[in-house]
Enzyme design. Sequence first.
Site, PDB file in Angstrom:
ATOM      1  N   GLN A   1       0.824  -1.202   0.000  1.00 25.26           N
ATOM      2  CA  GLN A   1       0.000   0.000   0.000  1.00 25.26           C
ATOM      3  C   GLN A   1       0.863   1.259   0.000  1.00 25.26           C
ATOM      4  O   GLN A   1       2.067   1.208   0.238  1.00 25.26           O
ATOM      5  CB  GLN A   1      -0.923   0.008   1.224  1.00 25.26           C
ATOM      6  CG  GLN A   1      -0.196  -0.110   2.556  1.00 25.26           C
ATOM      7  CD  GLN A   1      -1.073  -0.661   3.655  1.00 25.26           C
ATOM      8  OE1 GLN A   1      -2.294  -0.543   3.627  1.00 25.26           O
ATOM      9  NE2 GLN A   1      -0.454  -1.271   4.651  1.00 25.26           N
TER      10      GLN A   1
ATOM     11  N   HIS B   1      -9.091   3.956  19.490  1.00 29.77           N
ATOM     12  CA  HIS B   1      -8.409   2.763  19.989  1.00 29.77           C
ATOM     13  C   HIS B   1      -8.947   2.289  21.337  1.00 29.77           C
ATOM     14  O   HIS B   1      -9.014   1.085  21.587  1.00 29.77           O
ATOM     15  CB  HIS B   1      -6.902   3.017  20.030  1.00 29.77           C
ATOM     16  CG  HIS B   1      -6.288   3.091  18.664  1.00 29.77           C
ATOM     17  ND1 HIS B   1      -5.903   4.277  18.087  1.00 29.77           N
ATOM     18  CD2 HIS B   1      -6.034   2.121  17.742  1.00 29.77           C
ATOM     19  CE1 HIS B   1      -5.434   4.043  16.873  1.00 29.77           C
ATOM     20  NE2 HIS B   1      -5.494   2.742  16.646  1.00 29.77           N
TER      21      HIS B   1
ATOM     22  N   ASP C   1       0.930  -7.836  11.683  1.00 32.82           N
ATOM     23  CA  ASP C   1       0.616  -6.844  10.658  1.00 32.82           C
ATOM     24  C   ASP C   1       1.263  -7.282   9.347  1.00 32.82           C
ATOM     25  O   ASP C   1       2.399  -7.771   9.336  1.00 32.82           O
ATOM     26  CB  ASP C   1       1.121  -5.463  11.053  1.00 32.82           C
ATOM     27  CG  ASP C   1       0.453  -4.357  10.248  1.00 32.82           C
ATOM     28  OD1 ASP C   1      -0.430  -3.685  10.807  1.00 32.82           O
ATOM     29  OD2 ASP C   1       0.789  -4.180   9.068  1.00 32.82           O
TER      30      ASP C   1
ATOM     31  N   GLY D   1      -2.605 -11.932   8.401  1.00 33.97           N
ATOM     32  CA  GLY D   1      -3.297 -12.266   9.637  1.00 33.97           C
ATOM     33  C   GLY D   1      -4.114 -13.534   9.543  1.00 33.97           C
ATOM     34  O   GLY D   1      -4.210 -14.311  10.505  1.00 33.97           O
TER      35      GLY D   1
ATOM     36  N   ASP E   1      -7.779  -4.705  13.892  1.00 31.70           N
ATOM     37  CA  ASP E   1      -7.539  -3.283  13.644  1.00 31.70           C
ATOM     38  C   ASP E   1      -6.904  -3.134  12.273  1.00 31.70           C
ATOM     39  O   ASP E   1      -5.721  -2.822  12.132  1.00 31.70           O
ATOM     40  CB  ASP E   1      -6.639  -2.699  14.736  1.00 31.70           C
ATOM     41  CG  ASP E   1      -6.502  -1.187  14.624  1.00 31.70           C
ATOM     42  OD1 ASP E   1      -7.340  -0.567  13.950  1.00 31.70           O
ATOM     43  OD2 ASP E   1      -5.550  -0.641  15.218  1.00 31.70           O
TER      44      ASP E   1
ATOM     45  N   PRO F   1      -5.208  -4.648   1.053  1.00 36.01           N
ATOM     46  CA  PRO F   1      -4.661  -5.878   1.618  1.00 36.01           C
ATOM     47  C   PRO F   1      -5.572  -6.616   2.583  1.00 36.01           C
ATOM     48  O   PRO F   1      -5.204  -7.676   3.075  1.00 36.01           O
ATOM     49  CB  PRO F   1      -3.409  -5.376   2.356  1.00 36.01           C
ATOM     50  CG  PRO F   1      -3.775  -3.996   2.788  1.00 36.01           C
ATOM     51  CD  PRO F   1      -4.666  -3.443   1.700  1.00 36.01           C
TER      52      PRO F   1
END
Length: 312
Positions: free
Chosen positions: A37, A68, A112, A145, A162, A171
């Site tokens: 990205q 958050h 991530d 993930g 998240d 993605p």
Amino acid sequence: MSKKEIPSRWIYDYFSPFEVHKHAIKGTLYYGNSDFQEIAVAETECFGRCLILDNEFQSAEFDEYVYHESLVQPALLLHPMPEKVAIIGGGEGAALREVLRHKSVKKAVMVDIDEKVVECSKKYLPTFHNGGFSDERTVLLFGDGREFLEESNELFDVIIMDITCPLEEGPSYKLFTKEFYELVKKKLSVQGVFAIQASTTSPIALNTYSILNRTLSSVFANVFPYAAYIPFFAINWGFNLATDSLDPTLLNRVEIDRRITERVKGELKFYDGTTHQAIFNLPKYVREALTLQTHINLDNSPLTEKFPGRNE
């Protein structure tokens, strides 16, 4: 404000092809592309530093705690004793920061897909992660993930999603499907809790939110939609909490505040017992949309959104 005082540099946040918000910026701290990205870190005049991925605003220094804390705290405080937590995504490290506030947490695995986002966050967004990446309880992994959960033999008390919205060619769109949620359910311990960000609850853009809620409901016995107003987004942002055995709406204000006092290190800025009652009471138009939605998001026909600023 005189003409000379009007900022000359602006950055645009597209809500739709017909609506755009703009933020005055002091400058760009980072701009580049990873294998997944486009990444930018900009310094805004009003909201401080912000992270932008594929031209989509992710969070801002001034009010990221609203997002958050909303994503993480209801799930961890609902669980009786969260010790092992997985975070899928969360490149800024702010979700990780919120997880690590909990005294009971012994292990926090963050996965991530984009190492460059984490590198940028470590360097340019220190208030977001607040040292969480170097905490001894943190296990930081880079990869897909979904593949991580498929290959992991661990069970987690809480799993936090998240990740970016399911943008076309982005993605993350395969992490919003029924098949993926079924995988998540298998990786949760007894009384496990799953929390996701689920796009906006704006009355003109409820499709994604209502579909994700309906899809979660096809997998989990109990799904609880909620939302919080994010000043940087200038809009209510939606979340969903899913579990098979617990109910956050049964926790009253006093009990939430008691759990925060006993279990959370430091002072929360947004979430407490009163806020809990507010965010889980959605407006009528949202409740009606959730009731009417019948579509379930599947691997063979995944939900994708077009970037609203792209003219095609």
